[in-house]
Design an enzyme around this catalytic site. Structure first.
Site, PDB file in Angstrom:
ATOM      1  N   SER A 121       1.105  -1.527  -0.241  1.00 54.64           N
ATOM      2  CA  SER A 121      -0.196   0.336   0.217  1.00 54.64           C
ATOM      3  C   SER A 121       0.823   1.233   0.196  1.00 54.64           C
ATOM      4  CB  SER A 121      -1.016  -0.012   1.333  1.00 54.64           C
ATOM      5  OG  SER A 121      -1.025   1.495   1.559  1.00 54.64           O
ATOM      6  N   GLU A 123      -0.072   3.443   1.499  1.00 52.34           N
ATOM      7  CA  GLU A 123       0.319   3.315   2.837  1.00 52.34           C
ATOM      8  C   GLU A 123       1.833   3.869   3.705  1.00 52.34           C
ATOM      9  OE1 GLU A 123      -0.896   5.807   5.597  1.00 52.34           O
ATOM     10  OE2 GLU A 123      -2.763   5.366   4.261  1.00 52.34           O
ATOM     11  N   TYR A 145      -1.309   0.530  10.019  1.00 51.34           N
ATOM     12  CA  TYR A 145      -1.519   0.012   8.657  1.00 51.34           C
ATOM     13  C   TYR A 145      -0.404   0.284   8.164  1.00 51.34           C
ATOM     14  CZ  TYR A 145      -3.294  -1.172   3.928  1.00 51.34           C
ATOM     15  OH  TYR A 145      -3.830  -1.426   2.867  1.00 51.34           O
TER      16      TYR A 145
HETATM   17  P1  GDP Z   1      -7.160   5.185   2.973  1.00 55.55           P
HETATM   18  O1  GDP Z   1      -5.992   6.296   2.100  1.00 55.55           O
HETATM   19  O2  GDP Z   1      -6.679   4.012   2.410  1.00 55.55           O
HETATM   20  O3  GDP Z   1      -7.095   5.443   4.267  1.00 55.55           O
HETATM   21  O4  GDP Z   1      -8.558   5.062   2.514  1.00 55.55           O
HETATM   22  P2  GDP Z   1      -9.776   6.418   3.178  1.00 55.55           P
HETATM   23  O5  GDP Z   1     -10.872   6.025   1.855  1.00 55.55           O
HETATM   24  O6  GDP Z   1     -10.754   5.190   3.852  1.00 55.55           O
HETATM   25  O7  GDP Z   1      -9.357   7.405   3.311  1.00 55.55           O
HETATM   26  C1  GDP Z   1      -8.515   9.143   2.286  1.00 55.55           C
HETATM   27  C2  GDP Z   1      -8.405   9.992   2.514  1.00 55.55           C
HETATM   28  O8  GDP Z   1     -10.125  10.466   2.872  1.00 55.55           O
HETATM   29  C3  GDP Z   1      -8.429  10.187   4.206  1.00 55.55           C
HETATM   30  O9  GDP Z   1      -7.096  11.364   3.946  1.00 55.55           O
HETATM   31  C4  GDP Z   1      -9.338  10.515   4.958  1.00 55.55           C
HETATM   32  O10 GDP Z   1      -8.587  10.930   6.018  1.00 55.55           O
HETATM   33  C5  GDP Z   1     -10.440  11.537   4.224  1.00 55.55           C
HETATM   34  N1  GDP Z   1     -11.828  11.421   4.843  1.00 55.55           N
HETATM   35  C6  GDP Z   1     -11.985  12.521   5.372  1.00 55.55           C
HETATM   36  N2  GDP Z   1     -13.775  12.013   5.534  1.00 55.55           N
HETATM   37  C7  GDP Z   1     -13.289  10.815   5.863  1.00 55.55           C
HETATM   38  C8  GDP Z   1     -14.418   9.463   5.897  1.00 55.55           C
HETATM   39  O11 GDP Z   1     -15.570  10.473   6.397  1.00 55.55           O
HETATM   40  N3  GDP Z   1     -14.201   8.117   5.437  1.00 55.55           N
HETATM   41  C9  GDP Z   1     -13.481   8.122   5.080  1.00 55.55           C
HETATM   42  N4  GDP Z   1     -12.664   6.826   5.227  1.00 55.55           N
HETATM   43  N5  GDP Z   1     -12.472   8.945   5.399  1.00 55.55           N
HETATM   44  C10 GDP Z   1     -12.129  10.135   5.166  1.00 55.55           C
END
Ligand code: GDP
Length: 315
Positions: A121, A123, A145
């Site tokens: 990832s 990440e 993660y």
């Molecule tokens: P990730 O990059 O694998 O963690 O995928 P996510 O879709 O969970 O998150 C992507 C980005 O969206 C991150 O920077 C989160 O902080 C941002 N984000 C903003 N609002 C939200 C929310 O309501 N839910 C999630 N999951 N992410 C959010």
């Protein structure tokens, strides 16, 4: 017929990869914890039940299936949840990968060698100083993660150095209508569709300023397939090279649903803001494009439109 073994086969990318490999004529097996078939898993996939945290049962399944190549897509896949479940994250995303590598490495050798493909990832790079990131960007995760994925990525490199055809594919965010709403893209597109239908009043989100490189999940399944088919092993970044803020995703999703005045439909709730969040993730996939001919078919606007169109037609 070559034999594939997939972990995470009932997930978004695992199910697309299973379809991809079946279409290429592979005999596809899957390991999953549940004893029932998820609707996303094609009927032709042969399922084996094992919890990846149960190391001996998992190793027995690997020995029984004896795959030409194992693709490891199983993971506790939510960055947000990894803060609440750091031990489980390190067990499934870290130690379980060591177990799978050892199991594949211990199989009788075959011409060309057994393959191992790890779904890593973006990440692992955390808050990188450089943008876009490449295979040589320093590994510096900023959440449990990312740390667990970094361990597995480094371990895959160690097994490759020791002779296993093991590759690690550093996947940037990849989305589709199969994405659960725990991820922001699907939360937005499903929410926009419900708002248009009148069954939801607003979108409640966290950090809107983070920038992510969002691709189309079936393209990323194709990248994983190409890496497994390659006779040589390496690390590959898989990304579109384009990054956009969450706010831009929100705007594009409302626009795809024909809503221009959306500002009052979005509310920020600090509960969705993470303790640390990478500011920008953007990947440079030059290596896999040149080495294996991979090319994404959809980028940002195509992904948003496909997801909104799907959610408007079903939700
Ligand atoms: P990730 O990059 O694998 O963690 O995928 P996510 O879709 O969970 O998150 C992507 C980005 O969206 C991150 O920077 C989160 O902080 C941002 N984000 C903003 N609002 C939200 C929310 O309501 N839910 C999630 N999951 N992410 C959010």
């Amino acid at each position: 017929m070559p034999v594939a073994l997939l972990t995470g086969v009932s997930g978004q990318t695992g199910s697309y990869l299973a379809e991809n490999l079946l279409a290429r004529g592979w005999d596809v097996h899957g390991i999953q914890r549940e004893d029932s078939r998820d609707p996303l898993v094609p009927a032709a996939v042969r399922l084996h039940q094992a919890d990846l945290a149960d190391f001996s049962t998992t190793a027995e399944v690997v020995a029984e299936v004896s795959p030409d190549t194992l693709w490891n897509l199983a993971a506790l896949s939510s960055v947000a949840a990894s803060w609440n479940r750091p031990l489980e994250t390190s067990l499934l995303n870290g130690a379980a990968v060591a177990n799978l590598l050892q199991a594949v490495d211990g199989l009788p050798s075959i011409p060309g060698g057994r393959g191992f493909v790890q779904a890593a990832s973006a990440e692992i790079f955390g808050s990188a100083d450089v943008s876009p990131q490449t295979e040589s960007t320093p590994i510096r995760p900023v959440n449990p993660y990312g740390a667990s994925k970094a361990y597995a990525h480094v371990l895959v490199g160690a097994y490759r150095a020791a002779g296993l055809r093991a590759s690690s594919v550093v996947l940037y965010n990849h989305e589709s209508p199969r994405r659960p709403e725990a991820f922001v893209t699907r939360k937005i597109t499903a929410g926009v569709a419900r708002i248009v239908r009148g069954t939801q009043s607003e979108l409640v989100l966290g950090n809107l300023d983070a920038k992510r490189d969002w691709g189309w999940a079936p393209d990323y399944a194709e990248a994983l397939a190409l890496v497994g088919l390659s006779p040589t092993a390496d690390d590959y970044v898989v990304a579109t090279g384009e990054s956009h803020t969450i706010e831009e995703f929100v705007a594009a999703a409302f626009s795809a649903a024909g809503v221009t005045d959306w500002q009052d439909l979005v509310r920020i709730d600090p509960a969705f803001v993470r303790p640390t969040d990478a500011v920008e993730m953007r990947g440079d996939s030059t290596r896999i494009r040149h080495a294996l001919g991979w090319n994404p078919t959809l980028a940002f606007s195509g992904v948003v439109e496909a997801m909104v169109k799907h959610d408007l037609s079903t939700s």
